[in-house]
Design a protein around this motif. Structure first.
Motif, PDB file in Angstrom:
ATOM      1  N   ARG A  45       0.885  -1.235  -0.155  1.00 54.41           N
ATOM      2  CA  ARG A  45      -0.081  -0.083  -0.071  1.00 54.41           C
ATOM      3  C   ARG A  45       1.037   1.378   0.183  1.00 54.41           C
ATOM      4  NH1 ARG A  45      -3.900   1.055   4.101  1.00 54.41           N
ATOM      5  NH2 ARG A  45      -4.884   2.264   2.411  1.00 54.41           N
ATOM      6  N   ALA A  48       2.086   1.844  -3.596  1.00 52.60           N
ATOM      7  CA  ALA A  48       1.325   1.909  -4.328  1.00 52.60           C
ATOM      8  C   ALA A  48       0.732   3.321  -3.839  1.00 52.60           C
ATOM      9  CB  ALA A  48      -0.239   1.006  -4.126  1.00 52.60           C
ATOM     10  N   GLY A  49       1.240   4.192  -3.084  1.00 46.23           N
ATOM     11  CA  GLY A  49       0.821   5.477  -2.837  1.00 46.23           C
ATOM     12  C   GLY A  49      -0.390   5.486  -2.113  1.00 46.23           C
ATOM     13  N   LEU A  50      -0.877   4.785  -1.570  1.00 45.11           N
ATOM     14  CA  LEU A  50      -2.143   4.761  -0.667  1.00 45.11           C
ATOM     15  C   LEU A  50      -1.904   4.967   0.748  1.00 45.11           C
ATOM     16  CD1 LEU A  50      -3.948   1.718  -2.580  1.00 45.11           C
ATOM     17  CD2 LEU A  50      -4.327   4.309  -2.897  1.00 45.11           C
ATOM     18  N   LEU A  51      -0.609   4.636   1.280  1.00 48.09           N
ATOM     19  CA  LEU A  51      -0.562   4.865   2.693  1.00 48.09           C
ATOM     20  C   LEU A  51       0.936   5.750   2.909  1.00 48.09           C
ATOM     21  CD1 LEU A  51      -1.363   3.647   5.530  1.00 48.09           C
ATOM     22  CD2 LEU A  51       0.048   1.742   4.885  1.00 48.09           C
ATOM     23  N   GLU A  52       0.738   6.496   3.872  1.00 45.58           N
ATOM     24  CA  GLU A  52       1.792   7.240   4.316  1.00 45.58           C
ATOM     25  C   GLU A  52       2.868   6.433   5.209  1.00 45.58           C
ATOM     26  OE1 GLU A  52       2.823  11.795   5.238  1.00 45.58           O
ATOM     27  OE2 GLU A  52       1.419  10.689   6.445  1.00 45.58           O
ATOM     28  N   PRO A  69       2.561  11.039  -4.021  1.00 45.02           N
ATOM     29  CA  PRO A  69       1.993   9.774  -4.557  1.00 45.02           C
ATOM     30  C   PRO A  69       1.311   9.634  -5.732  1.00 45.02           C
ATOM     31  CG  PRO A  69       1.282  10.405  -2.468  1.00 45.02           C
ATOM     32  CD  PRO A  69       1.924  11.311  -2.786  1.00 45.02           C
TER      33      PRO A  69
END
Lengths: 307, 1208
Positions: A45, A48-52, A69
């Motif tokens: 994630r 995938a740029g969905l979670l920092e 992201p």
């Protein structure tokens, strides 16, 4: 090239999902193995740029994903572990909508492309059916179709074959392998055999760490001559367990089919139990031994890893 | 673990989860604020004595608590309950936990009932906390003035209403949405239920009670109303039963009502039972969708289809990726949103509902004197603004939140958010999609409004034509910015909280709080009025003329807030899960400051506009500076000058140069003061407006009077001796209304492009002689009403209004742009145009007591010594109004006093205020009065309002009442009496009776039993004084006319006016009675009548019993008993009738025509309070009914119950 450096992710709790992992992944298929809660999905994630992340960097082809992201999204094909679709749309409409959002283009037009993608994942017969009527496997195949669509440079697939029958699984891996020829594919799965067949490289995660970064061949080679297999009566199993490291024990017709790891020097000192014979090691043996080692908090006996 | 334990575990878990939700605690906060408001006496039963020390109705009584609780549960609880209970199963289904639950021994029934009990339990916990805190506020914390509304603590007073009114609603509003949510699994349906019930109940069931509604239908509506308020109101509250009753009586529900409460509770529980059945059935079928919404699917291919191109590769497809541009992406998202909205049932449910509500509210609009309004396009558009704003904001709240949450609830979020489409495009696309709903409602609303106007044309003969411009201007210019801002705000809130329940709670609270602040205490200024609530005062004479500038800035302000909100929404929107540790770091002061600075350029326009509106408003006429100036005036002068008796003004000479487009005027003038008293004046005070600088002269010489905060005190070198005169001159420039308004409001006087209305009541354009006791007085410094002695009127009494002293002559020279017509008091002596400016001079041909100026772009309708100046498009009622004015001038001159002036005129003004004022010769009418009344040959609304206002030429001008109790009845009550007379004269008995009944009904509905005082004591200070002044004030002279005879009373009234016109002693009721008594044929009867109707409070109420009819010989004999269950002693007729009395045939129904087949026979009884009498009526026909007072000659309560209908 995907470069992961010192990646840390701490969830409120606190739960340290990633504890400073670093990894370089170049073109081709890269397997990610690890037990539940090892941090695989968290890692994916983040990539995938969905979670920092809490700290650390992730770069793809030199572009910093953590800082922005958006940069990864135009190059990404992503199949999460758990997903759904708009239930009121047909499979074809849903896929076409996602193709539009992804900016996918094809000479034959999106409608035809959607149809052909559905054909690739063997879903043509249900193209006009509402997604809410799809089985789990059908939804999975629709997810696969959207993940592979376009011209993604980085493909992340998290447990992609869950719910697929063997035939579909093979079909999917064939497509994935085709794509992996000139791009980066990050594959997370519990099915060690799949990694073994598909991935020239594999990393094994445990407790938020990489405990191995190797190739399936290397991992197997490390264990050559150390894996023995034999059948043990139920009452004798505890004695074996005390003396040897068991990688596998399956009860078949009242007797345990047991695989043990016996390092070369130990084999000379303690001897091989009666009825056991040396067998070819598998990636699963390596994975399970690593898991045991990390589970007990020690690396003793774990195969050495190469990178 | 048994079934009960499993059920309890589900209940307990839901309860604990619910109590952690912020929405419920927001509900608690709202209820807490309300409880505090109740304890302050914000809402009590409208009964009791409003004077200091008078007995008050308690907010803690069982009646008050019932009233409060049934409305609070309906108005606020229903929403929270429905959303909480309705979504509870949907949420579990979204989380996909139900299958796991049911893999245990938990049965569907246990699960459903457990979830329901948990959801209701949370509400009950909050409710009980609210009751406890309410009790604490009331019985422990309330003190001083507030404690007057608090009775002794009685637990039952809190719990009984909860059981009787609250619990059935709670079960209903939780149960039905719970069923709908479980059955359909669509949040929109859940949302639909409370909104529908709320609108129908609060907008119709609770309050709709026209005079003509039959008791049976009324009873049915009481039963149907789920809140129970209608039953409570119609049974106990509508007709005031007195404070003692409300504070101490026991509230006993009748059997029918009690059954309805039980039924509502059962409906809720049955709905839950239905939900359990539906849920269990679906589990068995394994279906994911409701049967209701499932569509037939195409037949599946048998077995698993086999791929036809197993060897095909992806490379063959030649795919490429080129991310969409911003707009194209937004369009794609928007298109998909619309596609889904079109498929969802919500739009088809809400659009008609909202249109019904807004159109219905428009159709039932009533104007002054309960007149129905003729709806022009502008009026239709503006009257719907608030309703549309409120409902569409609710709708957008729901659609926006659900739309933003859609990907998460369908687990598409990760795939969706991993696409390269921009966050801005996503948000814009979703907004576009949801805007379609609002756009559709507005579009259909325009069509429906056109239909309303067309209906008026086709079926009511209305001449009004449809005009699209007002809709574009108001809906486009006012509503659209509201919706854009609201959508942006909701989106930002959702992006920040990422929790739909939190956003629902905040959004709901924000809407309710705004409406509360705007409607209850009107305290939101332009800077805070994001909904533009009540912001448009429409006038066909000049839309946006009054507050257009402020409204424009307000709209730009909220549009300018959209960019920063959008930026924040894009930044926070949840396609990227923030790391908590990094978030904490970002919340440090320095990063926050940097973030704020980055946002500042985008927020700057909004900040500047907000400051302009706030400080501009504060500096304007409603601001603190103006308020403080008024207070200074009051502070500095109230002790010195309140009782100062002024010399008369004998002449006024004014020159007013008007610039309507600039809202300005320059004024020059001179007052001649004449000392009509027997003592000299050292000083003469004059009150001026906030005009700076003012140049004064005294006897033609420059003079600097003592400036006491705008009370200018002139000290002539030689005191003004008895019989002497002096002149005071002045010149200044003014802007009126001055500066920006602070909040949306109307204006009673103005210089605007739409027209000019200026009066000498207050120092708006002309200085006022003496001290003005109304300036600088508000709730903080207002004094208790003056206590008058019984003989206060002996000697010289000051006038109720006007400048006092003797009437004066006036010359008014008005200059303004040539397209305007300007009217003043008296007759026009010149009207010249030069260089595009018109100069009109008006001079009085008979002295007046007041003067005014009115101007506009008029057409004129001239009558017989009369003229009506009106907006050229407002000619709808002009013939009726002109005829009424002619008749009024003619007959009032005959009956009361010859009209002494040459011309009687009415001038229309823009509806920035709704009133009419009868200045001498120059009556002003707001456009909503008469001009836009829906008058027809049967209602004669336009006739009625013209007659009333014209009557003030006699009752107000020729006879100016005295200041003190009963004074205003000589103005307003006598104007109503005159109107009754004129009705009878022009249209006959039928319409006089209708008018009388209307006044009687209003009196019955609006009087306050406990605080009502005799007419000679009415000073306007108490609730209920209004209806006594107008309605009873019109009726009692009418009854006195029956007592004295028509000719005698008219002769007496003529003598009365002649005596007091002119006279420095201004009369009150006692003076009138003293004159009339000399004309009474029976002074004993006159005294008895006066004693009970003027000096006491009585009102009869009659009931029949034991009524029979038998045929005896050739006639029918009706026998029965009639009782006066009210008060007072009156002779009253009892009639036995057959057939309908009035015919609509002939004379187009506008004159009284009696049906040929109508028969009646009458007898007369005289009954005192509590007395009954048997009566016998012999009739030559078979009576169908018996009724009291067939000719409507005796004022009484509940006339509709004093009828006995014989069965067929």
């Amino acid at each position: 090239m995907l470069q992961i450096r010192d990646l840390v992710k701490v969830y409120p709790g606190p739960v340290a999902a990633l504890q400073g992992v670093s990894l370089d992944v170049s073109k081709g298929m890269f397997g990610l193995l690890g037990p539940n809660g090892a941090g695989k999905t968290t890692l994916m994630r983040i990539v995938a740029g969905l979670l920092e992340p809490t700290s650390g960097t992730v770069a793809f082809n030199g572009e910093d994903i953590v800082a922005d992201p958006r940069r990864i999204r135009r190059q990404l094909g992503y199949l999460p572990q758990d997903f759904g679709f708009y239930p009121h749309l047909s499979g074809e409409a849903m896929l076409r909508y996602l193709l539009v959002l992804k900016g996918v283009q094809a000479p034959q037009g999106l409608k035809k492309l959607a149809a052909e993608l559905l054909e690739r994942v063997n879903l043509s017969y249900a193209a006009k059916r509402k997604v809410k009527g799809y089985s789990g496997g059908m939804k999975q195949r629709l997810g696969i179709a959207q993940a592979l669509a376009g011209d993604p440079r980085l493909i992340i697939v998290d447990e992609p074959t869950a719910g697929l029958d063997p035939e579909e699984r093979i079909r999917f891996y064939r497509l994935l392998a085709e794509l992996a020829e000139d791009r980066t594919v990050l594959l997370s799965t519990h099915i060690v055999e799949d990694i073994s067949v598909l991935c020239p490289r594999v990393a094994i995660m445990y407790g938020g760490h990489f405990v191995a970064d190797t190739t399936p061949g290397e991992a197997r080679e490390q264990l050559t001559g150390t894996i023995y297999q034999g059948a043990v009566a139920k009452e004798d199993l505890s004695g074996i367990e005390r003396r040897y490291r068991i990688t596998q024990a399956i009860l078949i017709e009242g007797r345990n089919q047991v695989r043990i790891h016996l390092p070369l020097r130990d084999a000379a000192d303690d001897g091989v139990p009666d009825g056991f014979e040396a067998v070819d090691p598998t990636l699963e043996d390596a994975y399970l031994l690593l898991a045991q080692a990390n589970g007990s908090g020690a690396n003793a006996g774990a195969p050495e890893t190469g990178s | 673990m048994n079934g009960f334990t499993r059920w309890w575990e589900v209940t307990r878990r839901e309860l604990l989860t619910g109590l952690r939700r912020p929405a419920y605690w927001l509900l608690f906060a709202i209820l807490l604020l309300m409880a505090w408001g109740w304890s302050e006496g914000a809402v009590t039963i409208a009964s009791g004595d409003s004077t200091v020390g008078g007995e008050q109705s308690w907010v803690t009584s069982v009646f008050a608590q019932s009233m409060i609780q049934c409305i609070v549960v309906m108005g606020i609880g229903a929403w929270f309950l429905a959303i909480a209970a309705g979504l509870v199963v949907i949420r579990d289904l979204e989380l996909q936990v139900t299958e796991v639950f049911h893999s245990t021994r938990l049965t569907p029934r246990e699960y459903v009932w457990g979830k329901f009990a948990g959801a209701v339990g949370v509400f009950l916990v909050i409710w009980i906390l609210y009751l406890c805190m309410g009790a604490v506020f009331n019985h422990i914390l309330a003190a001083g003035e507030d404690a007057r509304h608090i009775g002794p603590f009685a637990l039952g007073n809190y719990l009984y209403p909860t059981v009787l009114f609250g619990l059935p609603q709670i079960l209903l509003f939780a149960g039905v949405p719970f069923f709908l949510g479980t059955w359909t699994r669509r949040p929109i349906i859940v949302f639909f239920f409370p909104v529908t019930v709320l609108l129908v109940t609060l907008g119709f069931l609770t309050l709709w009670s026209p005079d003509w509604l039959s008791p049976g239908a009324n009873r049915a509506l009481m039963i149907v109303d789920p809140s129970g308020y209608r039953w409570l109101n119609e049974t106990f509250l509508k007709v005031d039963r007195g404070v003692e009753f409300y504070n101490t009586a026991v509230l006993r529900p009748d059997a029918g009502f009690l059954l309805s409460r039980v039924a509502y509770g059962l409906i809720g529980l049955l709905a839950v039972s239905g939900a359990a059945v539906s849920y269990a059935g679906r589990l068995r079928r394994g279906a994911s969708e409701s049967r209701l919404f499932r569509r037939r699917r195409p037949a599946e291919a048998a077995g698993h289809a086999v791929a036809t191109s197993a060897d095909a590769t992806l490379r063959d497809l030649e795919m490429a990726t080129e991310p969409l541009g911003f707009w194209k992406a937004a369009r794609e998202i928007g298109r998909e949103e619309v596609r889904e909205l079109v498929r969802r049932p919500g739009m088809y449910l809400f659009v008609p509902l909202i249109l019904y509500q807004s159109i219905f509210a428009t159709l039932v609009a009533i104007g002054p004197f309960n007149s129905r309004l003729l709806l022009t396009s502008g009026a239709v558009a503006v009257r719907q603004l608030n309703t549309l704003t409120l409902l569409i904001c609710f709708l957008l709240l729901f659609y926006t939140v659900e739309s933003l949450h859609k990907e998460r609830s369908r687990r598409l979020a990760e795939i969706f958010h991993a696409t390269p489409i921009g966050t801005g495009s996503i948000l814009l696309g979703k907004t576009i999609g949801n805007s379609v709903v609002a756009g559709l409602i507005l579009s259909v609303g325009v069509v429906a409004s056109w239909g309303v106007i067309l209906y008026q044309q086709l079926f009511e003969g209305s001449p009004v034509r449809f005009d699209i411009v007002p809709f574009v201007a108001t809906w486009g210019g006012v509503l659209v910015p509201t919706f854009i801002f609201w959508t942006a705000l909701v989106t930002t809130l959702f992006a920040f909280f990422r929790n739909r329940y939190a956003v629902y709670a905040i959004g709901f609270a924000l809407i309710v709080y705004t409406v509360y602040r705007m409607d209850i205490d009107d305290s939101f200024g332009w800077a805070l009025n994001w909904m533009a609530w009540d912001a448009v005062q429409w006038s066909d004479l000049g839309a946006f003329s009054l507050n257009g500038r402020e409204l424009l800035l307000n709209r730009i302000l909220y549009l300018s807030m959209v960019p920063p909100l959008v930026l924040l929404a894009v930044k926070w929107f949840g396609r990227f899960d923030f790391d908590a540790t990094r978030l904490v770091h970002r919340l440090r002061p320095k990063p926050l400051l940097i973030g704020a600075l980055r946002l500042l350029p985008f927020a700057l326009p909004a900040i500047v506009l907000a400051l302009v509106l706030h400080f501009g408003g504060e500096a304007g006429r409603q601001g603190e500076a103006a308020e403080e100036a008024g207070k200074d005036y009051w502070r500095e002068n109230v002790r010195t000058w309140t009782d100062f008796e002024m010399p008369s003004v004998s002449n006024v000479d004014m020159a007013i140069d008007l610039e309507p487009a600039e809202r300005s005027a320059s004024v020059e003038g001179e007052y001649t003061f004449h000392n009509h008293r027997d003592y000299a004046y050292d000083q003469i005070p004059i009150t001026a407006g906030q005009w700076d600088p003012i140049e004064w002269t005294l006897n033609g010489e420059e003079h600097e009077p003592d400036d006491r905060s705008n009370l200018f005190v002139f000290t002539p070198e030689v005191p003004l001796g008895p019989g002497d005169s002096l002149t005071i001159g002045f010149s200044y420039e003014l802007e009126f209304p001055r500066g920006m308004s602070k909040r949306a409001s109307g204006a009673g006087q103005f210089i605007l492009d739409a027209g000019v209305v200026l009066t000498a009541f207050s120092p708006t354009f002309a200085p006022i002689p003496g001290y003005d006791a109304g300036i600088g007085v508000d709730g903080d410094n207002s004094s208790e009403p003056q206590d008058y002695a019984d003989d206060f009127y002996e000697g010289e009494t000051e006038p109720l209004f006007g400048w006092g002293g003797e009437p004066f002559t006036a010359r008014t020279r008005i200059t303004l742009p040539e397209e305007y017509t300007a009217n003043g008091v008296g007759q026009k002596v010149s009207d010249e145009v030069a260089d595009g400016r018109r100069t009109v001079v008006w001079e009085t041909d008979h002295p007046v007591a007041l003067f005014n100026v009115v101007a506009g772009r008029y057409a004129v309708k001239e009558g017989d010594g009369t003229a009506i100046y009106y907006h050229p498009e407002h000619d709808y009622n002009i013939e009726e109004m002109s005829a009424a004015l002619d008749a009024a001038r003619k007959y009032f001159s005959e009956w009361f006093h010859p009209f002494p002036w040459d011309l009687l005129k009415i001038s229309e003004f823009a509806a920035f205020a709704t009133y009419a004022q009868g200045f001498p010769t120059n009556i002003t009418f707001s456009e909503g009065i008469g001009f836009l009344a829906k008058s027809d040959p049967r209602s004669h609304v336009a006739f009625m309002v013209v007659a009333h206002e014209a009557a003030h030429q006699w009752w107000g001008n020729l006879l100016t009442p005295g200041q003190g109790p009963g004074g205003n009845i000589l103005s307003e009550g006598m104007a109503h009496y005159s109107t009754m007379l004129l009705h009878e004269q022009v249209y006959g008995d039928r319409y006089r009776i209708e008018f009388g009944k209307r006044l009687e009904q209003q009196y019955g509905d609006q009087r306050f039993v406990d605080s009502e005082r005799p007419m000679v004591k009415i000073d306007g200070s108490r609730a209920g004084d209004g209806t006594v002044t107008y309605d009873k004030g019109g009726w009692v002279p009418w009854m006195l006319q029956q007592e004295m005879g028509r000719e005698n009373i008219l002769a007496g009234l003529q003598a009365f006016i002649a005596k007091y016109n002119p006279d420095p002693d201004f009369p009150v009721i006692q003076d009138m009675l003293a004159v009339l008594r000399d004309f009474a044929p029976d002074t004993t009867a006159f005294d008895a009548f006066a004693e009970q109707w003027f000096f006491d409070v009585v009102v009869p109420e009659y009931r029949f019993s034991d009524v029979t009819k038998v045929r005896e010989g050739g006639e029918w004999v009706v026998r029965g008993t009639v009782e006066n269950v009210g008060t007072g002693r009156m002779r009253v007729q009892v009639g036995a009738t057959s057939g309908e009395r009035w015919s609509d045939e002939g004379d187009d129904g506008s004159r009284t025509v009696v049906n040929d087949d109508y028969r009646d026979a009458r007898t007369e009884v005289e009954l005192g309070a509590g007395e009954s009498a048997e009566f016998v009526i012999r009739a030559g026909f078979e009576p169908e009914r018996v009724l009291i007072d067939p000719d409507v000659l005796v004022l009484q309560l509940n006339r509709e119950f004093a009828v006995f209908e014989f069965e067929e």
